[in-house]
Design a protein around this motif. Structure first.
Motif, PDB file in Angstrom:
ATOM      1  N   ARG A  74       0.825  -1.009   0.088  1.00  0.00           N
ATOM      2  CA  ARG A  74      -0.024  -0.172   0.081  1.00  0.00           C
ATOM      3  C   ARG A  74       0.847   1.324  -0.102  1.00  0.00           C
ATOM      4  O   ARG A  74       1.251   1.942   1.032  1.00  0.00           O
ATOM      5  CB  ARG A  74      -0.781  -0.030   1.159  1.00  0.00           C
ATOM      6  N   GLU A 112     -15.661 -10.532  11.390  1.00  0.00           N
ATOM      7  CA  GLU A 112     -15.499  -9.340  11.139  1.00  0.00           C
ATOM      8  C   GLU A 112     -15.961  -8.327  11.795  1.00  0.00           C
ATOM      9  O   GLU A 112     -16.930  -8.409  12.270  1.00  0.00           O
ATOM     10  CB  GLU A 112     -15.992  -8.958   9.456  1.00  0.00           C
ATOM     11  N   HIS A 119     -15.255  -1.249   6.047  1.00  0.00           N
ATOM     12  CA  HIS A 119     -14.918  -2.718   6.201  1.00  0.00           C
ATOM     13  C   HIS A 119     -13.794  -3.188   7.015  1.00  0.00           C
ATOM     14  O   HIS A 119     -12.505  -2.571   6.801  1.00  0.00           O
ATOM     15  CB  HIS A 119     -14.649  -3.279   4.792  1.00  0.00           C
ATOM     16  N   PRO A 155     -12.085  -6.626   7.819  1.00  0.00           N
ATOM     17  CA  PRO A 155     -11.848  -7.813   7.756  1.00  0.00           C
ATOM     18  C   PRO A 155     -11.008  -8.632   8.901  1.00  0.00           C
ATOM     19  O   PRO A 155     -10.402  -7.934   9.527  1.00  0.00           O
ATOM     20  CB  PRO A 155     -11.217  -8.189   6.211  1.00  0.00           C
ATOM     21  N   VAL A 185      -4.323  -9.602   3.825  1.00  0.00           N
ATOM     22  CA  VAL A 185      -5.518  -8.708   3.727  1.00  0.00           C
ATOM     23  C   VAL A 185      -5.618  -7.425   3.191  1.00  0.00           C
ATOM     24  O   VAL A 185      -6.567  -7.139   2.623  1.00  0.00           O
ATOM     25  CB  VAL A 185      -5.970  -8.745   5.448  1.00  0.00           C
ATOM     26  N   LYS A 196      -5.653  -7.764  -0.459  1.00  0.00           N
ATOM     27  CA  LYS A 196      -6.867  -8.279  -0.987  1.00  0.00           C
ATOM     28  C   LYS A 196      -7.965  -7.177  -0.962  1.00  0.00           C
ATOM     29  O   LYS A 196      -8.807  -7.187  -1.959  1.00  0.00           O
ATOM     30  CB  LYS A 196      -7.424  -9.442  -0.315  1.00  0.00           C
ATOM     31  N   TYR A 197      -8.162  -6.326   0.250  1.00  0.00           N
ATOM     32  CA  TYR A 197      -8.984  -5.309   0.283  1.00  0.00           C
ATOM     33  C   TYR A 197      -8.150  -4.028   0.114  1.00  0.00           C
ATOM     34  O   TYR A 197      -8.000  -3.418   1.222  1.00  0.00           O
ATOM     35  CB  TYR A 197      -9.696  -5.303   1.656  1.00  0.00           C
ATOM     36  N   ILE A 201      -8.917  -0.658   2.582  1.00  0.00           N
ATOM     37  CA  ILE A 201      -9.246  -0.824   4.199  1.00  0.00           C
ATOM     38  C   ILE A 201      -8.353   0.018   4.899  1.00  0.00           C
ATOM     39  O   ILE A 201      -6.886  -0.050   4.678  1.00  0.00           O
ATOM     40  CB  ILE A 201      -9.198  -2.108   4.438  1.00  0.00           C
ATOM     41  N   ALA A 227      -7.692  -3.841  10.049  1.00  0.00           N
ATOM     42  CA  ALA A 227      -7.842  -5.322   9.876  1.00  0.00           C
ATOM     43  C   ALA A 227      -7.686  -5.950  11.509  1.00  0.00           C
ATOM     44  O   ALA A 227      -6.970  -5.460  12.130  1.00  0.00           O
ATOM     45  CB  ALA A 227      -6.961  -6.050   9.003  1.00  0.00           C
TER      46      ALA A 227
END
Length: 206
Positions: free
Chosen positions: A87, A110, A124, A126, A145, A148-149, A152, A155
């Protein structure tokens, strides 16, 4: 000069995390990106967030090599680096062990988002799979994680804690507090719902 300011901020946020009760003992770790050095500052291992000083902030390369400072970096440095690589928008990472959020994490659930604020800001949250602390496996699960998202901000980490990110240390800290407060509110909502099974939704809202 920028690096010195980041060290001061890392100390400040570390103390806020501890005083807010978001972690215990020597648990938790905080890091911040140093773009001009292609490196991060992260607290050294074995020190409570409540006692962190500037000398406890180690400069770590993106390959995990200690460039400046004394001591061993937090054993969780691998997933910090994994998040930064995955990221580019993330400038800071806060990992801590808040009680209510851990409750949901341990169940592999979650994070429920009962309020419009949590829904808007968090969106969200997760759950990353469980693995031993400091392991490459845990780093993989946490990084996965956030990959994948990609949007976000937080987490849950199964059987472990939470990890939040942001454009600054203050922003990542604010997300951590929101995650824990949201978990608390979700728990309260669940308790009320469980204790009032005889009432209809309309009666509860009166």
């Amino acid at each position: 000069m920028k690096e010195e300011l980041l060290k001061k901020e890392l100390v400040h946020i570390s103390h806020k995390v501890y005083s807010r009760g978001l972690t215990q003992a020597t648990g938790g770790n905080i890091s911040v990106r140093v773009p001009e050095r292609d490196a991060i500052l992260i607290k050294r291992s074995g020190i409570s967030l409540g006692e962190v000083t500037k000398e406890d902030a180690l400069l770590l390369s993106m390959d995990g090599e200690v460039l400046e400072g004394y001591g061993t970096p937090s054993k969780e440095y691998r997933f910090h680096l994994g998040i930064y690589r995955t990221r580019p928008d993330v400038q800071a990472v806060v990992h801590c062990h808040p009680n209510y959020a851990i409750g949901f994490a341990c169940l592999g659930i979650e994070l429920p988002l009962p309020t419009v604020t949590a829904q808007k800001i968090l969106g969200h949250v997760p759950v990353a799979e469980a693995a031993p602390s400091g392991s490459e496996e845990l780093a993989y699960f946490v990084t996965e994680v956030f990959e994948k998202y990609p949007g976000i901000k937080a987490a849950l980490m199964k059987d472990h804690g939470i990890c939040t990110v942001g454009p600054s240390l203050e922003a990542a800290y604010n997300i951590a507090t929101l995650v824990e407060d949201t978990a608390n509110q979700a728990f309260i909502k669940m308790q009320i719902q469980a204790s009032l099974p005889q009432l209809s939704k309309k009666e509860v809202m009166k």
